[in-house]
Design a protein around this motif. Sequence first.
Motif, mmCIF file in Angstrom:
data_model
loop_
_atom_site.group_PDB
_atom_site.id
_atom_site.type_symbol
_atom_site.label_atom_id
_atom_site.label_comp_id
_atom_site.label_asym_id
_atom_site.label_seq_id
_atom_site.Cartn_x
_atom_site.Cartn_y
_atom_site.Cartn_z
ATOM 1 N N SER A 64 -28.171 -11.872 -5.000
ATOM 2 C CA SER A 64 -29.236 -12.938 -4.426
ATOM 3 C C SER A 64 -28.833 -14.312 -4.663
ATOM 4 C CB SER A 64 -30.506 -12.680 -4.915
ATOM 5 O OG SER A 64 -31.537 -13.520 -4.106
ATOM 6 N N PRO A 65 -28.661 -15.069 -3.636
ATOM 7 C CA PRO A 65 -28.812 -15.113 -2.304
ATOM 8 C C PRO A 65 -27.616 -14.078 -1.619
ATOM 9 C CG PRO A 65 -27.699 -17.146 -2.817
ATOM 10 C CD PRO A 65 -28.097 -16.447 -4.218
ATOM 11 N N ARG A 66 -28.072 -13.820 -0.406
ATOM 12 C CA ARG A 66 -27.182 -12.883 0.435
ATOM 13 C C ARG A 66 -26.593 -13.826 1.591
ATOM 14 N NH1 ARG A 66 -27.207 -7.085 -0.540
ATOM 15 N NH2 ARG A 66 -25.816 -6.323 1.087
ATOM 16 N N ALA A 67 -25.218 -13.755 1.749
ATOM 17 C CA ALA A 67 -24.607 -14.290 2.615
ATOM 18 C C ALA A 67 -24.614 -13.560 4.271
ATOM 19 C CB ALA A 67 -23.125 -14.225 2.455
ATOM 20 N N VAL A 68 -25.160 -14.209 5.179
ATOM 21 C CA VAL A 68 -25.223 -13.292 6.319
ATOM 22 C C VAL A 68 -24.718 -14.300 7.601
ATOM 23 C CG1 VAL A 68 -27.451 -12.005 5.432
ATOM 24 C CG2 VAL A 68 -27.544 -14.366 6.930
ATOM 25 N N PHE A 69 -24.487 -13.800 8.580
ATOM 26 C CA PHE A 69 -24.385 -14.557 9.989
ATOM 27 C C PHE A 69 -25.522 -14.201 10.845
ATOM 28 C CE2 PHE A 69 -19.810 -14.015 8.997
ATOM 29 C CZ PHE A 69 -19.347 -15.323 8.854
ATOM 30 N N VAL A 70 -26.328 -15.084 11.338
ATOM 31 C CA VAL A 70 -26.938 -14.612 12.631
ATOM 32 C C VAL A 70 -26.121 -14.901 13.869
ATOM 33 C CG1 VAL A 70 -29.308 -15.699 13.432
ATOM 34 C CG2 VAL A 70 -28.924 -15.902 11.003
ATOM 35 N N PRO A 71 -25.775 -13.699 14.611
ATOM 36 C CA PRO A 71 -25.059 -13.478 15.332
ATOM 37 C C PRO A 71 -25.175 -14.395 16.454
ATOM 38 C CG PRO A 71 -25.829 -11.744 15.316
ATOM 39 C CD PRO A 71 -26.372 -12.496 14.334
ATOM 40 N N ASP A 72 -26.386 -14.577 16.950
ATOM 41 C CA ASP A 72 -26.665 -15.364 18.109
ATOM 42 C C ASP A 72 -26.569 -16.896 18.029
ATOM 43 O OD1 ASP A 72 -28.988 -15.656 16.614
ATOM 44 O OD2 ASP A 72 -30.292 -15.093 18.260
ATOM 45 N N THR A 73 -26.247 -17.527 16.850
ATOM 46 C CA THR A 73 -26.146 -18.747 16.462
ATOM 47 C C THR A 73 -24.511 -19.126 16.180
ATOM 48 O OG1 THR A 73 -26.547 -18.661 14.190
ATOM 49 C CG2 THR A 73 -28.279 -18.915 15.688
ATOM 50 N N PHE A 74 -23.681 -17.998 16.196
ATOM 51 C CA PHE A 74 -22.305 -18.260 16.040
ATOM 52 C C PHE A 74 -21.641 -18.868 16.998
ATOM 53 C CE2 PHE A 74 -17.924 -16.846 16.175
ATOM 54 C CZ PHE A 74 -17.517 -17.221 14.900
ATOM 55 N N LYS A 75 -20.941 -19.767 16.781
ATOM 56 C CA LYS A 75 -20.176 -20.783 17.695
ATOM 57 C C LYS A 75 -18.629 -20.631 17.454
ATOM 58 C CE LYS A 75 -23.823 -21.581 20.549
ATOM 59 N NZ LYS A 75 -24.829 -20.602 19.796
ATOM 60 N N PRO A 76 -17.734 -20.328 18.164
ATOM 61 C CA PRO A 76 -16.404 -20.424 18.002
ATOM 62 C C PRO A 76 -16.011 -21.952 17.984
ATOM 63 C CG PRO A 76 -16.587 -19.666 20.103
ATOM 64 C CD PRO A 76 -17.853 -19.788 19.445
ATOM 65 N N LEU A 187 -28.426 -9.009 13.031
ATOM 66 C CA LEU A 187 -28.006 -9.645 11.867
ATOM 67 C C LEU A 187 -26.532 -8.907 11.190
ATOM 68 C CD1 LEU A 187 -29.151 -12.051 9.795
ATOM 69 C CD2 LEU A 187 -29.636 -10.129 8.048
ATOM 70 N N ILE A 188 -25.749 -9.848 10.851
ATOM 71 C CA ILE A 188 -24.484 -9.577 10.225
ATOM 72 C C ILE A 188 -24.468 -9.829 8.702
ATOM 73 C CG2 ILE A 188 -22.058 -9.694 10.261
ATOM 74 C CD1 ILE A 188 -22.244 -10.181 13.094
ATOM 75 N N ASP A 189 -24.414 -8.993 7.994
ATOM 76 C CA ASP A 189 -24.469 -9.273 6.401
ATOM 77 C C ASP A 189 -23.087 -9.442 6.049
ATOM 78 O OD1 ASP A 189 -24.932 -8.963 3.630
ATOM 79 O OD2 ASP A 189 -24.546 -6.577 3.847
ATOM 80 N N CYS A 190 -22.740 -10.333 5.279
ATOM 81 C CA CYS A 190 -21.392 -10.519 4.641
ATOM 82 C C CYS A 190 -21.552 -10.462 3.113
ATOM 83 C CB CYS A 190 -20.888 -11.742 5.219
ATOM 84 S SG CYS A 190 -21.608 -12.907 5.803
ATOM 85 N N GLN A 191 -22.403 -10.119 2.468
ATOM 86 C CA GLN A 191 -22.618 -9.778 1.066
ATOM 87 C C GLN A 191 -22.722 -10.912 0.252
ATOM 88 O OE1 GLN A 191 -19.572 -6.669 0.350
ATOM 89 N NE2 GLN A 191 -20.627 -5.409 1.142
ATOM 90 N N ILE A 192 -21.475 -11.673 -0.251
ATOM 91 C CA ILE A 192 -21.373 -12.805 -1.168
ATOM 92 C C ILE A 192 -20.698 -14.047 -0.499
ATOM 93 C CG2 ILE A 192 -20.444 -13.571 -3.322
ATOM 94 C CD1 ILE A 192 -20.894 -10.646 -4.254
ATOM 95 N N HIS A 196 -14.341 -19.162 3.023
ATOM 96 C CA HIS A 196 -13.911 -18.937 4.474
ATOM 97 C C HIS A 196 -15.181 -18.486 5.011
ATOM 98 C CE1 HIS A 196 -11.402 -17.029 7.611
ATOM 99 N NE2 HIS A 196 -12.105 -15.991 7.253
ATOM 100 N N LEU A 197 -16.128 -17.838 4.553
ATOM 101 C CA LEU A 197 -17.425 -17.321 5.250
ATOM 102 C C LEU A 197 -18.083 -18.579 5.651
ATOM 103 C CD1 LEU A 197 -18.481 -14.154 3.307
ATOM 104 C CD2 LEU A 197 -17.369 -14.218 5.589
ATOM 105 N N ALA A 198 -18.269 -19.604 4.703
ATOM 106 C CA ALA A 198 -19.155 -20.633 5.036
ATOM 107 C C ALA A 198 -18.442 -21.689 6.051
ATOM 108 C CB ALA A 198 -19.202 -21.530 3.630
ATOM 109 N N SER A 199 -17.149 -21.395 6.199
ATOM 110 C CA SER A 199 -16.291 -22.190 7.553
ATOM 111 C C SER A 199 -16.647 -21.632 8.674
ATOM 112 C CB SER A 199 -14.919 -22.477 6.826
ATOM 113 O OG SER A 199 -14.301 -21.051 7.112
ATOM 114 N N LEU A 200 -17.020 -20.368 8.789
ATOM 115 C CA LEU A 200 -17.470 -19.631 9.991
ATOM 116 C C LEU A 200 -18.759 -19.758 10.187
ATOM 117 C CD1 LEU A 200 -15.286 -16.645 9.508
ATOM 118 C CD2 LEU A 200 -14.719 -18.406 10.855
#
Length: 235
Positions: A64-76, A187-192, A196-200
């Motif tokens: 905690s906290p948990r790193a996640v992507f909310v896929p419908d807000t992902f923008k390449p 929801l897409i869980d990416c754990q920690i 790199h994850l933050a940049s995406l």
Amino acid sequence: MTIYLPELSHSDTQFPDPKLALAEPNGLLAFGGDLSVERLRSAYRQGIFPWYSYGEPILWWSPSPRAVFVPDTFKPAKSLIKFQRKHQYQVTINQATEQLIQLCADTRPDQETWITEEMLAAYKAFARSGHCHSVEVWDGDDLIGGLYGVSVGQVFCGESMVSVKPNASKIALWYFCQHFISHGGKLIDCQIMNPHLASLGAIEIPRTTFQDYLLESRDASMTAGCYDSQQLCTS
């Protein structure tokens, strides 16, 4: 500093309540047990995952906290769209899962990888059981990257990403987000979190929020065909 952790039994697949995870190291919950399909399935349904290195016992985490992507807000990024338009990499789902898992391990130095031989065997077995899935990126006949993870209802728990050529893992995530949403994914869980994850576009949420969401979503169904072996993008 002495750390006291529960040791998991080999005779059942029960875990301690994730709320009991340590604050330091963040999320460490228990050790021991095994990496059987039954135990892995039980773990992911509770927001718990294994992560350890060679020479260590199996360690189980729920940070905690948990790193996640909310896929419908992902923008390449515009640069990624331009890159893919030029290179026209192909993207598939579940056409080379064991090969992709192996690639994730092979591209990391032995002293840095957590994808041990035991983990490799476990997730390949988990894939054969229908719970672990891959998104592959191809340049012609060459597998150049992708990602793999675990499906838990309408949540996808990402495990690892890999790029042998530039942007391959980003392209895998981009196309998977679109596909995942279209089949009811939430929801897409990416754990920690890491840079790199933050940049995406990954965000952090409290473990309690993640656990509540997982409880609501883990028995919900994706629409038919989500994880069928298929092409998402062809040149």
